[in-house]
Design a protein around this motif. Structure first.
Motif: not given
Ligand SMILES: Cc1cc2nc3c(=O)[nH]c(=O)nc-3n(C[C@H](O)[C@H](O)[C@H](O)COP(=O)(O)OP(=O)(O)OC[C@H]3O[C@@H](n4cnc5c(N)ncnc54)[C@H](O)[C@@H]3O)c2cc1C
Length: 470
Positions: A11-12, A14-15, A33, A42-43, A57-58, A237, A278, A442, A451, A453, A455
């Motif tokens: 997963g690429g 923020f986290a 990957v 989601r960002s 995306n938002g 991938s 997974l 996150d 959020t 942060e 993540a």
């Molecule tokens: C519209 C919107 C507005 C938001 N506004 C705010 C805000 O104002 N402030 C704030 O702090 N937060 C906000 N958030 C929340 C913030 O976007 C998320 O908390 C953060 O992006 C989560 O990051 P993440 O890395 O945990 O997850 P994700 O961003 O979901 O990353 C997971 C990644 O894993 C990949 N993946 C999934 N399955 C697989 C697999 N099997 N193999 C390989 N890769 C895979 C996905 O494609 C994705 O790229 C918002 C969210 C959205 C959707």
């Protein structure tokens, strides 16, 4: 297959990127990957044909208390001017009809700055401001402390908050940080944010708005940083299955392509459902993962609207008691003016040179609209959302007559997990029952709501556990 010293991050977003950056910085070999063709999850941002612009995306908003995120951004080299950091917390909310309620915190140490800001809030009666102040005074003590089973609604009633101060201050905050209805959202999660944002320092409560599309702000820089230090990022991938040995330890990861990558350490940085897919079937029966399966999602709908003229006289406003929670003037945000309340200077350069002039020759103005906790709207057709938009604009801007030139809906059905009261105990820790698998994302237990942060913190926590073991 055998164990390897390489860590695989799945997963690429923020986290995952934050975990990978920490690991390569510490000299670890890392492979990220990512299922999608781009990073950011989601960002992220992308080029949109309807608006003719690179859009997110938002709309994303951060705060000065996003310590882990701001440090991650410093490490990967995000320039200062990519983020608009308020000097002091300030925001404007509009009532139906257009009357303003304004919060402007003065330069005082926390939490006095907020107390003074709330007392001096313009557009709200003294009784309502006094109620907010009373809540502020109760916050540091035990008496006001909610547990995760108490809803924000019940907690605010316990704190004697009037409907007016709820509508003008508390509810917009709750929809924004918890992405859920105050009637169901956990008050303990809200308090976690209040303590970080309002109790520690004045700067912690300042709003931080990315001035550029998100991919340009952090995704590309994080990838460059990882690759420059010997790490690798593979897009398109998707991971399919975690490989475990007879003792249940991680020994590899199989991709959808069929390729199996050897490793004894996997950081999962994917959303809850993707993690469950997974896992081998037997592992999903563990109580930790059964709880993960019970986490619910909360959507966000974003409208990106090109108008024939700017609607706002400032970068953003909130709408009191509207399903459209926040409106953002992207041109003001992207123009590097620094003058928040000045009328838009049309001579300023725009971020994206591809911005289209309309048929009449006038420049379009790009507005973004956030509908948080959007369960009631996420299945609506664009025509219904356009009607909603026009109706709300007429209600809050009765004198405006904007013409819509482009209308783009971005629906994120699983924008965040729902922070309904009682949810926190279902969120798993970084260390999970499978040796060699570390959980990030996150939604993992960080003490914070889902959020940016949360993540980034989860990614840093997972990286720290990897480094502990090496
Ligand atoms: C519209 C919107 C507005 C938001 N506004 C705010 C805000 O104002 N402030 C704030 O702090 N937060 C906000 N958030 C929340 C913030 O976007 C998320 O908390 C953060 O992006 C989560 O990051 P993440 O890395 O945990 O997850 P994700 O961003 O979901 O990353 C997971 C990644 O894993 C990949 N993946 C999934 N399955 C697989 C697999 N099997 N193999 C390989 N890769 C895979 C996905 O494609 C994705 O790229 C918002 C969210 C959205 C959707």
């Amino acid at each position: 297959m055998g164990g390897g010293s390489r860590t695989i991050v799945v997963g690429g977003g923020f986290a995952g990127l934050a975990a990978a950056v920490r690991l390569v910085a510490a000299g670890r070999e890392v492979l990220v990957v990512e299922a999608a063709k781009q990073g950011g999850g989601r960002s992220r941002s992308f080029f949109d044909k309807v608006t003719g612009r690179e859009i997110d995306n938002g709309q994303h908003l951060m705060m000065g208390c996003y310590r882990e995120t701001l440090s991650f951004m410093r490490v990967i080299g995000v320039p200062d001017d990519a983020l608009d950091v308020q000097r002091n917390l300030a925001m404007t909310m509009l009532k139906p009809g257009g009357a303003k309620v304004e919060l402007a915190c003065p330069t005082l140490p926390a939490p006095l700055h907020l107390a003074a800001g709330l007392v001096g809030m313009r557009g709200l009666g003294l009784m309502h401001r006094a109620a907010a102040l009373r809540a502020g005074l109760l916050l540091p003590g035990e008496i006001a402390r909610p547990d995760d089973n108490e809803t924000c609604d019940a907690w605010l009633r316990r704190l004697g908050q009037t409907p007016q101060i709820r509508a003008a201050f508390w509810e917009p905050l709750i929809w924004a940080v918890l992405n859920d209805d105050p009637l169901v959202a956990s008050a303990a999660m809200l308090l976690a944010v209040l303590e970080r944002a309002f109790m520690s320092s004045r700067e912690a409560s300042s709003l931080v708005i990315p001035r550029r599309p998100l991919s340009a702000v952090y995704v590309e820089r994080a990838i460059d940083y990882i690759e420059a230090r010997g790490g690798a990022v593979r897009f398109a991938s998707p991971a399919r299955k975690l490989e475990l040995d007879a003792d249940g330890r991680v020994v590899g990861l199989t991709l959808k392509s069929g390729e199996t990558l050897a490793t004894d350490q996997v950081v999962s940085a994917v959303p809850p459902q993707a993690l469950l897919e997974l896992l081998p079937e037997a592992a999903r029966e563990h109580v930790v993962f059964r709880d993960v399966a019970r986490l619910e999602a909360s959507p966000i709908v974003n409208l990106w609207v090109t108008l024939d003229e700017p609607l706002l006289d400032r970068p953003f406003v909130g709408l009191i008691a509207s399903p459209m929670h926040w409106l953002w003037d992207r041109d003001r945000i992207e123009a590097n003016t620094g003058a928040r309340d000045a009328p838009r200077d049309r001579s300023l350069p725009r971020m994206n040179p591809s911005t289209q002039a309309s048929a009449s020759g006038a420049e379009d103005s790009l507005l973004s609209v956030t509908i948080s906790g959007a369960r009631g709207f996420v299945d609506d057709q664009p025509e219904a959302l356009r009607e909603l938009f026009l109706g709300e604009i007429a209600r809050y801007f009765p004198r405006a007559r904007p013409q819509i030139r482009g209308f783009r809906v971005v629906k994120e059905k699983r924008a965040t997990i729902s922070h309904a009261a009682g949810t926190y105990r279902r969120r798993p820790e970084t260390l999970c029952p499978i040796p060699g698998l570390l959980l990030a994302g996150d939604w993992v237990r960080t003490g914070l709501p889902a959020t940016i942060e949360g993540a980034v913190q989860s990614g840093h926590d997972a990286a720290a556990r990897v480094l502990d073991n090496s």
